[in-house]
Scaffold this active site. Structure first.
Site, short mmCIF file in Angstrom:
data_model
loop_
_atom_site.label_atom_id
_atom_site.label_comp_id
_atom_site.label_asym_id
_atom_site.label_seq_id
_atom_site.Cartn_x
_atom_site.Cartn_y
_atom_site.Cartn_z
N HIS A 70 29.43 36.96 34.43
CA HIS A 70 30.60 36.46 33.67
C HIS A 70 31.70 37.51 33.74
O HIS A 70 32.22 37.81 34.81
CB HIS A 70 30.17 36.13 32.24
N ASP A 98 38.77 36.83 39.08
CA ASP A 98 38.34 38.22 39.18
C ASP A 98 38.69 38.85 40.52
O ASP A 98 38.72 40.08 40.64
CB ASP A 98 36.82 38.32 38.96
N ARG A 139 44.47 30.89 38.41
CA ARG A 139 44.67 32.22 37.83
C ARG A 139 44.73 33.28 38.93
O ARG A 139 45.42 34.29 38.78
CB ARG A 139 43.54 32.54 36.83
N HIS A 199 32.92 29.71 41.89
CA HIS A 199 33.09 29.42 40.47
C HIS A 199 32.14 28.30 40.10
O HIS A 199 31.87 27.40 40.90
CB HIS A 199 34.53 29.01 40.16
N SER A 213 30.97 33.15 27.29
CA SER A 213 31.59 33.78 26.11
C SER A 213 32.11 32.75 25.12
O SER A 213 31.88 32.86 23.91
CB SER A 213 32.70 34.73 26.54
#
Length: 473
Positions: A307, A408, A362, A353, A277
């Site tokens: 993604h 995620d 995160r 990742h 992105s």
């Protein structure tokens, strides 16, 4: 001789560490400088000339310095690992994780202003940090919150463009359509058509980027309410900050959900420039497309399952575990289910990742949020158990460079706990957040006059001929 080499090596190491320490001190000095100016645009007007001169100096003094060697594996592997972009707002280290203008996520949580003492950082504070490299005061963040609220006006034709789509269209399709409709009022497009000098490109880009960031929660929540809440729209609350207002617009007014949305938007905002992105937004903008067009393109990349759509896939997979095995799944049952998933040719979503080689920071901060606010949630407990079970299995499999959970793996469970259960919408949340990083960098792209992106491509035949020639020489 061995002793001499050891002493020399130690001396070099100390020198290198000293240089790194000085660099860190320099970064901290920049970030802790205070200013009473509450206007973000004025701050940028001061900073941009300094950074333009800095870029000129780098080009002049270091333009011919090699940054590394490109291998055939990199060419065939999606350019993975190539250093080829300037991205000022954040840097991703494989072992350390993301840093926003030099600050880690825990540091951001500590120094960026929150809505309340000890609360999660306000996204407006991160936007200020990404644009200026400086930690803002609470007064500066409040001023920016007010400015964003004043810009959060969406024309009726945007809603009509979204309404023209079937209600069954994916939320990301509807969201991107709304962004494209917003483009009609692009200040950059208007200024370019009127012949603005390239040294001023950053100014209408700033206007577009801030307006886009301000309008996105309104558009996103309209899509959500249209699809899942019978079209009953909620107006903006002028007393709320960016993250809390977004939660409110969606229909969630639990103070803990407000805190979650502040954290969510902050940590998803930027992840250096190489992800799909961010890179797409930069690439399209390099052709001088305006911020709306550039960000719409970025959203189309974010919508892919490799993604941003992954956060949707994670919650659906976790719920499939519950449906088939039950909430009180044992470790052995969970191991069997993970192996069943892998043996069927699928991946365990939320793990691994492209760059990181450790647990995503995160993920860690979301886990801390869950331990604080929802420690007894059954799905959170399942996520915790997956943290114990999945990495050893992926390590045993031997095909995964990073077996650890990413961002995620956790976000969907937190959103689900507070009532946002519609997994198909999760990527839209990601998109709203990502606008802060992409918009900030785009302003600096224009301020620094970064050129059209145009890498060189090759054919398989040319690769074969080059490698054969290299092998024989």
């Amino acid at each position: 001789m061995v002793l001499f080499r050891s002493v020399t090596a130690l001396s070099k190491l100390r020198s290198r560490l000293g240089q790194q320490s000085n660099l860190r001190d320099s970064v901290r000095w920049l970030q802790t400088q205070t200013s009473t100016d509450l206007d973000l645009r004025s701050q940028l007007k001061e900073l941009i000339p300094e950074q333009q001169e800095r870029l000129k100096k780098i080009k002049a003094e270091y333009g011919k310095v090699q940054l590394g060697n490109i291998t055939v594996d990199m060419v065939l592997g999606g350019m993975r690992g190539m250093t080829g972009l300037l991205w000022e707002t954040s840097l991703l280290d494989p072992d350390e994780g993301i840093r926003f203008r030099g600050l880690s996520i825990p540091e951001c949580q500590k120094v960026l202003p929150g809505a309340k003492p000890g609360g999660e950082p306000l996204p407006e504070g991160l936007l200020w940090l990404l644009l200026t490299g400086k930690v803002p005061s609470k007064e500066q963040v409040n001023a920016l919150s007010e400015e964003l609220r004043s810009r959060a006006v969406v024309p009726d034709y945007v809603y009509k463009a979204i309404d023209a789509l079937p209600i069954t269209a994916h939320p990301m399709t509807q969201f991107t359509t709304g962004v494209m409709a917003l483009q009609v009022r692009s200040e950059f497009q208007k200024a370019y058509d009127e012949g603005i000098h390239k040294s001023k490109y950053w100014e209408p880009t700033f206007e577009d980027s801030l307006s886009l960031i301000a309008q996105l929660p309104v558009v996103a929540s309209y899509v959500y309410r249209r699809i899942f809440k019978e079209g009953k729209v909620i107006p903006v609350d002028d007393s709320l900050d960016y993250g809390a207002n977004f939660s409110h617009l969606l229909g969630f007014d639990d103070p803990k959900m407000h805190e979650l949305m502040r954290l969510y938007v902050t940590i998803h905002s930027d992840h250096e420039g190489g992800n799909v992105s961010a890179h797409t937004g930069h690439l399209v903008a390099s052709a001088l497309s305006d911020p709306y067009l550039s960000f719409a393109a970025a959203l189309n990349g974010l919508a892919g399952p490799l993604h941003g759509l992954a956060n949707q896939e994670v919650l659906l997979w976790i719920k499939s575990v519950v449906d088939e095995v039950g909430e009180n799944v044992t470790t052995e049952q969970l191991k069997d289910y993970v192996w069943e998933t892998l043996n069927s040719g699928k991946v365990v979503p939320g793990f691994g990742h492209g760059v990181l080689r450790k647990t995503d920071p995160r993920y860690s901060c979301q886990r801390e949020f869950a331990l604080k606010h929802l420690p007894d949630d059954p799905l959170f407990q399942l996520v915790s158990k997956l943290y114990e079970v999945v990495p050893p299995i992926l390590t045993e499999l031997g095909k995964v460079k990073n077996p650890w959970p990413n961002v995620d793996a956790h976000s969907g469970v937190l959103l689900n706990h507070f009532g946002l259960t519609e997994a198909r919408f999760f990527t839209v949340l990601f998109g709203v957040s990502r606008s802060i990083g992409i918009g900030s960098q785009l302003i600096w792209d224009r301020a620094l006059g970064l050129p059209l992106e145009r890498p060189k491509s090759v054919t398989m035949e040319s690769l074969e001929n080059y490698c054969k020639k290299a092998a024989s020489s």
